[in-house]
Write a protein that holds these residues in place. Structure first.
Motif, mmCIF file in Angstrom:
data_model
loop_
_atom_site.group_PDB
_atom_site.id
_atom_site.type_symbol
_atom_site.label_atom_id
_atom_site.label_comp_id
_atom_site.label_asym_id
_atom_site.label_seq_id
_atom_site.Cartn_x
_atom_site.Cartn_y
_atom_site.Cartn_z
ATOM 1 N N ASP A 1 -6.878 1.697 -6.652
ATOM 2 C CA ASP A 1 -6.791 3.184 -6.498
ATOM 3 C C ASP A 1 -7.803 3.618 -5.405
ATOM 4 N N THR B 1 -1.814 -2.789 -3.832
ATOM 5 C CA THR B 1 -1.513 -3.728 -4.838
ATOM 6 C C THR B 1 -1.433 -5.149 -4.160
ATOM 7 N N GLU C 1 -4.530 -3.977 -8.813
ATOM 8 C CA GLU C 1 -4.289 -2.743 -7.928
ATOM 9 C C GLU C 1 -5.658 -1.845 -7.833
ATOM 10 N N PRO D 1 -12.677 3.194 -3.351
ATOM 11 C CA PRO D 1 -11.891 2.763 -4.622
ATOM 12 C C PRO D 1 -12.478 3.651 -5.764
ATOM 13 N N SER E 1 -9.085 6.943 -2.974
ATOM 14 C CA SER E 1 -9.019 8.487 -2.760
ATOM 15 C C SER E 1 -10.162 8.935 -1.943
ATOM 16 N N TYR F 1 0.912 -1.223 0.082
ATOM 17 C CA TYR F 1 0.084 0.024 0.091
ATOM 18 C C TYR F 1 0.851 1.259 0.055
ATOM 19 N N THR G 1 -2.578 3.537 -3.601
ATOM 20 C CA THR G 1 -2.837 2.468 -4.381
ATOM 21 C C THR G 1 -2.470 1.176 -3.482
ATOM 22 N N SER H 1 -4.715 9.772 -0.822
ATOM 23 C CA SER H 1 -4.873 9.014 -2.091
ATOM 24 C C SER H 1 -3.709 7.784 -2.067
ATOM 25 N N THR I 1 -10.705 -1.619 1.443
ATOM 26 C CA THR I 1 -10.225 -0.511 1.715
ATOM 27 C C THR I 1 -10.898 0.472 2.585
#
Length: 449
Positions: free
Chosen positions: A380, A293, A378, A339, A382, A277, A291, A289, A335
């Motif tokens: 992403d 993985t 992956e 995402p 935010s 991360y 990513t 923000s 998360t």
């Protein structure tokens, strides 16, 4: 001094609830689930065997045991069973009534949720009401044998602390055939091992509390042994001990991955998961923000192993056309932040998404990992956390055959000078980082002094 006081308080709390757990105030009834992580589920693995434990006046007795399919046979068909769970669980795991099957009671990574679903299904078998659910896997069985010694099974197999986990996870599938009779024999052998280990554990002489704690401590931290009580006060103490197997709500930031075997085989013995991360955090605004993985690597060969390990094990009508040695799985990506894009091997598969589940955003992706190959996912993210000058990272952990690893790296806008750091070390370019195995709870963070 604070740690010593906390330890003393916890010991006192254990002393308060342990007698009632052991049946001081009347018989208590617990369901035992024996999980197989080589066929992954969220709380560990497929529960292939079960047992019914009665605690009365400090005496523990395994009054019944059998194959998990026996419990399904006692019930109406899936779809006609009543299971209540939160909306997040229902959206993630309740599709086509998957969580109404006994072999999928452990789909949820939070064992307290899995235990409650097992309780609801148990009530529908006509069983006496449960007071809790206990879960063990092959590593927990090996820990028990460390205390009670080796077992000589009726088929000549000898299980000891050094070979039990490996044999139950993988070796047993190499020694019998591929047909239904062989599968039944494997399930029965595991049931015999659990029955005999339990008899030794409850009737033999055991070492002192310090040795027992040292033996089971790593097993509990790795979530290979979990116990959920339906008594609220007992549940709080089990949570503090790390025994409940619950998933933490993310305080600020967080990540995690859970995989569910779709191939109905034991190929997850070969699955390795490495996660990372990378995040950027602004302490003034709380914006984050980053990513997340996940690399899924499948070390299974395409040939040379029995069908129960590397071939599709479900009904012919639902065969997805798996190649031998191909790992077909569902990845649940947890998360704390929303995402905004999901990529599989660099290809965009989702622009936004996430199902809310107890404070987590969960994205679900079906994956096929070829024999000897890898797939990289992956995500992403935010969003914003509280602008209070603190960032913490919580991690969802799944008990697995091969322990996961996580590396995390945090870039702090304006630099990390003057911040109090917990569990992180200086990295390149002024970042903060951590790298460790996920064989125990993890929370790291930074905050204003």
């Amino acid at each position: 001094m604070g740690d010593a006081a906390a330890t003393a308080n916890l010991a006192a709390a254990v002393g308060d609830v342990l007698p009632s757990i052991l049946g001081r105030d009347g018989p208590r009834r617990y369901l035992l689930l024996v999980q197989q992580p080589a066929e992954a589920r969220g709380s560990g693995g497929l529960p292939g065997n079960w047992g019914e434990i009665v605690a009365d006046g400090g005496h523990l007795e395994l009054v019944a045991s059998g194959r998990i399919s026996d419990l399904d046979d006692r019930m109406s068909p899936a779809g006609q069973r009543a299971v209540e769970a939160g909306p997040g669980h229902r959206a993630l795991y309740g599709y086509t009534f998957q969580d109404q099957l006994w072999q999928n009671t452990t789909l949820d990574p939070d064992f307290t949720v899995a235990a409650d679903i097992a309780r609801q299904l148990w009530d529908q078998t006509g069983g006496s009401p449960l007071d809790g659910v206990l879960s063990v896997d092959p590593q927990a069985v090996a820990a028990v044998l460390t205390l009670v010694g080796s077992l000589d099974l009726s088929d000549g197999t000898v299980l000891g602390p050094d070979n039990a986990a490996e044999f139950l996870l993988h070796g047993q599938y190499l020694t019998l055939g591929d047909d239904a009779d062989a599968n039944s024999a494997r399930v029965d052998r595991l049931g015999e091992a659990v029955d005999r280990a339990w008899a030794r554990l409850t009737t033999g002489d055991l070492p002192g509390p310090r040795v027992i704690a040292t033996t089971f401590g790593p097993v509990v931290e790795g979530r290979h042994l979990s116990f959920a009580s339906f008594d609220e006060d007992e549940g709080v103490v089990l949570e503090r001990l790390g025994l409940a197997g619950s998933v933490p709500r993310p305080e600020r930031d967080g990540v995690g991955v859970v995989t569910f075997n779709l191939g109905q085989n034991k190929i997850d013995y070969f699955l390795e998961r490495v996660t990372s991360y990378r995040a950027r955090w602004d302490p003034l605004t709380g914006s984050v923000s980053g990513t997340y993985t996940v690399q899924l690597s499948n070390a299974a060969p395409a040939v040379g192993l029995p069908a129960p390990i590397i071939d599709y094990g479900g009904p012919v009508a639902t065969d997805p056309g798996l190649a031998p040695g191909e790992n077909f799985l569902q990845a649940y990506l947890y998360t704390a932040l929303p995402p905004v894009a999901v990529r599989v091997d660099g290809e965009l598969v989702m622009r936004q998404g996430g199902i809310d589940d107890r404070g987590w955003e969960v994205t679900v992706v079906a994956i096929r990992v070829p024999p000897g190959g890898s797939v990289i996912i992956e995500v992403d993210v935010s969003g914003a956390i509280a602008p209070d000058g603190a960032w913490t990272l919580d991690v969802v952990r799944q008990p697995a055959v091969n322990g996961d690893r996580l590396s995390a790296e945090l870039e702090v806008v304006g630099g990390a000078a003057g911040l109090a750091v917990d569990g992180l070390e200086p990295g390149e370019g002024g970042t903060l980082r951590v790298e460790r195995g996920l064989d125990g709870p993890i929370r790291v963070g930074v905050s204003a002094r």
